[in-house]
Design a protein around this motif. Structure first.
Motif, PDB file in Angstrom:
ATOM      1  N   LYS A  79       0.846  -1.180   0.000  1.00  0.00           N
ATOM      2  CA  LYS A  79       0.000   0.000   0.000  1.00  0.00           C
ATOM      3  C   LYS A  79       0.886   1.237   0.000  1.00  0.00           C
ATOM      4  O   LYS A  79       2.048   1.181   0.408  1.00  0.00           O
ATOM      5  N   SER A  80       0.333   2.354  -0.477  1.00  0.00           N
ATOM      6  CA  SER A  80       1.131   3.574  -0.565  1.00  0.00           C
ATOM      7  C   SER A  80       0.236   4.802  -0.630  1.00  0.00           C
ATOM      8  O   SER A  80      -0.861   4.758  -1.190  1.00  0.00           O
ATOM      9  N   ARG A  81       0.726   5.891  -0.064  1.00  0.00           N
ATOM     10  CA  ARG A  81       0.078   7.198  -0.214  1.00  0.00           C
ATOM     11  C   ARG A  81       0.916   8.140  -1.071  1.00  0.00           C
ATOM     12  O   ARG A  81       0.663   9.334  -1.123  1.00  0.00           O
ATOM     13  N   ASN A  82       1.924   7.595  -1.740  1.00  0.00           N
ATOM     14  CA  ASN A  82       2.802   8.402  -2.582  1.00  0.00           C
ATOM     15  C   ASN A  82       2.572   8.203  -4.074  1.00  0.00           C
ATOM     16  O   ASN A  82       2.992   9.030  -4.882  1.00  0.00           O
ATOM     17  N   ALA A  83       1.911   7.120  -4.447  1.00  0.00           N
ATOM     18  CA  ALA A  83       1.771   6.803  -5.875  1.00  0.00           C
ATOM     19  C   ALA A  83       0.691   7.624  -6.559  1.00  0.00           C
ATOM     20  O   ALA A  83       0.735   7.848  -7.772  1.00  0.00           O
ATOM     21  N   ILE A  84      -0.301   8.085  -5.790  1.00  0.00           N
ATOM     22  CA  ILE A  84      -1.413   8.844  -6.364  1.00  0.00           C
ATOM     23  C   ILE A  84      -1.416  10.250  -5.791  1.00  0.00           C
ATOM     24  O   ILE A  84      -1.259  10.446  -4.575  1.00  0.00           O
ATOM     25  N   LEU A  85      -1.585  11.221  -6.663  1.00  0.00           N
ATOM     26  CA  LEU A  85      -1.538  12.626  -6.252  1.00  0.00           C
ATOM     27  C   LEU A  85      -2.706  12.970  -5.334  1.00  0.00           C
ATOM     28  O   LEU A  85      -3.727  12.298  -5.322  1.00  0.00           O
ATOM     29  N   LYS A  86      -2.538  14.053  -4.599  1.00  0.00           N
ATOM     30  CA  LYS A  86      -3.603  14.513  -3.705  1.00  0.00           C
ATOM     31  C   LYS A  86      -4.747  15.120  -4.512  1.00  0.00           C
ATOM     32  O   LYS A  86      -4.587  15.473  -5.675  1.00  0.00           O
ATOM     33  N   SER A  87      -5.885  15.271  -3.856  1.00  0.00           N
ATOM     34  CA  SER A  87      -7.144  15.562  -4.555  1.00  0.00           C
ATOM     35  C   SER A  87      -7.164  16.900  -5.293  1.00  0.00           C
ATOM     36  O   SER A  87      -7.975  17.090  -6.189  1.00  0.00           O
ATOM     37  N   LYS A  88      -6.280  17.848  -4.912  1.00  0.00           N
ATOM     38  CA  LYS A  88      -6.271  19.149  -5.591  1.00  0.00           C
ATOM     39  C   LYS A  88      -4.965  19.399  -6.331  1.00  0.00           C
ATOM     40  O   LYS A  88      -4.691  20.532  -6.741  1.00  0.00           O
ATOM     41  N   ASP A  89      -4.190  18.352  -6.546  1.00  0.00           N
ATOM     42  CA  ASP A  89      -2.924  18.501  -7.269  1.00  0.00           C
ATOM     43  C   ASP A  89      -3.117  18.713  -8.767  1.00  0.00           C
ATOM     44  O   ASP A  89      -2.147  18.947  -9.481  1.00  0.00           O
ATOM     45  N   GLY A  90      -4.355  18.642  -9.222  1.00  0.00           N
ATOM     46  CA  GLY A  90      -4.619  18.800 -10.643  1.00  0.00           C
ATOM     47  C   GLY A  90      -4.740  20.239 -11.100  1.00  0.00           C
ATOM     48  O   GLY A  90      -4.967  20.494 -12.277  1.00  0.00           O
ATOM     49  N   GLY A  91      -4.595  21.208 -10.177  1.00  0.00           N
ATOM     50  CA  GLY A  91      -4.710  22.611 -10.566  1.00  0.00           C
ATOM     51  C   GLY A  91      -6.154  23.007 -10.794  1.00  0.00           C
ATOM     52  O   GLY A  91      -7.041  22.657 -10.023  1.00  0.00           O
ATOM     53  N   MET A  92      -6.399  23.719 -11.883  1.00  0.00           N
ATOM     54  CA  MET A  92      -7.745  24.216 -12.182  1.00  0.00           C
ATOM     55  C   MET A  92      -8.739  23.066 -12.364  1.00  0.00           C
ATOM     56  O   MET A  92      -9.923  23.202 -12.073  1.00  0.00           O
ATOM     57  N   MET A  93      -8.251  21.929 -12.846  1.00  0.00           N
ATOM     58  CA  MET A  93      -9.116  20.765 -13.031  1.00  0.00           C
ATOM     59  C   MET A  93      -9.331  20.015 -11.712  1.00  0.00           C
ATOM     60  O   MET A  93     -10.074  19.052 -11.644  1.00  0.00           O
ATOM     61  N   VAL A  94      -8.648  20.487 -10.661  1.00  0.00           N
ATOM     62  CA  VAL A  94      -8.782  20.005  -9.282  1.00  0.00           C
ATOM     63  C   VAL A  94      -8.316  18.559  -9.108  1.00  0.00           C
ATOM     64  O   VAL A  94      -7.182  18.336  -8.720  1.00  0.00           O
ATOM     65  N   ASP A  95      -9.174  17.586  -9.363  1.00  0.00           N
ATOM     66  CA  ASP A  95      -8.850  16.197  -9.045  1.00  0.00           C
ATOM     67  C   ASP A  95      -8.042  15.567 -10.181  1.00  0.00           C
ATOM     68  O   ASP A  95      -8.557  15.373 -11.279  1.00  0.00           O
ATOM     69  N   PRO A  96      -6.780  15.207  -9.920  1.00  0.00           N
ATOM     70  CA  PRO A  96      -5.944  14.664 -10.997  1.00  0.00           C
ATOM     71  C   PRO A  96      -6.159  13.182 -11.279  1.00  0.00           C
ATOM     72  O   PRO A  96      -5.737  12.691 -12.325  1.00  0.00           O
ATOM     73  N   TYR A  97      -6.802  12.466 -10.358  1.00  0.00           N
ATOM     74  CA  TYR A  97      -6.937  11.025 -10.538  1.00  0.00           C
ATOM     75  C   TYR A  97      -7.858  10.703 -11.711  1.00  0.00           C
ATOM     76  O   TYR A  97      -8.973  11.211 -11.805  1.00  0.00           O
ATOM     77  N   GLN A  98      -7.394   9.824 -12.595  1.00  0.00           N
ATOM     78  CA  GLN A  98      -8.165   9.413 -13.761  1.00  0.00           C
ATOM     79  C   GLN A  98      -8.614   7.957 -13.676  1.00  0.00           C
ATOM     80  O   GLN A  98      -9.795   7.662 -13.720  1.00  0.00           O
ATOM     81  N   SER A  99      -7.662   7.048 -13.544  1.00  0.00           N
ATOM     82  CA  SER A  99      -8.043   5.634 -13.533  1.00  0.00           C
ATOM     83  C   SER A  99      -6.886   4.753 -13.084  1.00  0.00           C
ATOM     84  O   SER A  99      -5.723   5.156 -13.116  1.00  0.00           O
ATOM     85  N   THR A 100      -7.250   3.530 -12.676  1.00  0.00           N
ATOM     86  CA  THR A 100      -6.289   2.463 -12.404  1.00  0.00           C
ATOM     87  C   THR A 100      -6.713   1.243 -13.207  1.00  0.00           C
ATOM     88  O   THR A 100      -7.893   0.882 -13.213  1.00  0.00           O
ATOM     89  N   GLU A 101      -5.765   0.636 -13.905  1.00  0.00           N
ATOM     90  CA  GLU A 101      -6.054  -0.538 -14.728  1.00  0.00           C
ATOM     91  C   GLU A 101      -5.008  -1.612 -14.490  1.00  0.00           C
ATOM     92  O   GLU A 101      -3.897  -1.324 -14.022  1.00  0.00           O
ATOM     93  N   ILE A 102      -5.373  -2.844 -14.835  1.00  0.00           N
ATOM     94  CA  ILE A 102      -4.427  -3.951 -14.828  1.00  0.00           C
ATOM     95  C   ILE A 102      -4.440  -4.575 -16.216  1.00  0.00           C
ATOM     96  O   ILE A 102      -5.480  -5.030 -16.686  1.00  0.00           O
TER      97      ILE A 102
END
Length: 210
Positions: free
Chosen positions: A78-101
């Motif tokens: 587990k990690s809290r470093n691999a995914i950016l924080k919820s407002k690290d995307g700037g004007m678009m706010v949430d940078p998280y898009q998806s996780t796939e295998i």
């Protein structure tokens, strides 16, 4: 029919238990993905959480990879470093898009920006006892100015840099460089550091940030 329903009920209960057992207090689930990540043909479970812990850049995100051993779920990593924080995307706010295998590779995509945009995908393989970054691809830029594409294979060290310039008067000519950069050891635990990793390309003098 009853046996099938019973099996599905038990399976669902097991999955719900796995999630709740390791879920950080106060966190909510953003996404859950299943797939074989360690080559044993038994699917792991990847859960991405939005935690209640905050900074000036929003909430920490936590990714957990769960493995089932002897009918019991355990945390493979587990990690809290691999995914950016919820407002690290700037004007678009949430940078998280998806996780796939895909083909045993864990892929995490994030993006952000406003008129100037950026996005990247990290590719991790389970090796040497943890998830190591083996690939990084990114694109960034602004329409009518320039666009940069980077494809970095950390396993071979080959980095391909391409800069397509539309506004040549201000930004010069388009550029392309292939560079070998070996020895970078990045994993889920040390992925996003306070100080970005920088690679200076010797020919074009452009900088690539990870």
């Amino acid at each position: 029919m009853k046996s099938i329903l019973c099996f599905l009920t038990v399976t669902l209960n097991i999955l719900c238990f796995a999630q709740k057992e390791f879920q950080p207090q106060g966190a909510t689930v953003i996404e859950t993905v299943d797939g074989d990540l360690d080559g044993d043909h038994i699917p792991e479970k990847v859960i991405v959480y939005n935690t209640k812990d905050t900074t000036d850049f929003g909430n920490f995100r936590e990714i957990q990879i769960l493995k089932r051993v002897n009918q019991k779920w355990t945390i493979l990593e587990k990690s809290r470093n691999a995914i950016l924080k919820s407002k690290d995307g700037g004007m678009m706010v949430d940078p998280y898009q998806s996780t796939e295998i895909k083909n045993g590779i864990l892929m995490i995509t994030q993006a952000g920006g406003s008129s100037w945009k950026w996005g990247y995908t990290d590719k991790y393989r389970f090796q040497n006892g943890h998830f190591e970054l083996i690939g990084y691809s990114s694109d960034s830029g602004k329409p009518e100015e320039y666009w940069i594409d980077v494809d970095f294979n950390l396993s071979t060290g080959q980095l391909i840099f391409e800069k397509e310039v539309e506004n040549t008067e201000e930004y010069g000519n388009s550029k392309r460089e292939v560079f070998i950069k070996k020895g970078m050891k990045i994993n889920l635990q040390n992925r996003n550091q306070e100080k970005q990793r920088e690679i200076l390309l010797p020919k074009t003098k452009e900088k690539v940030y990870l």
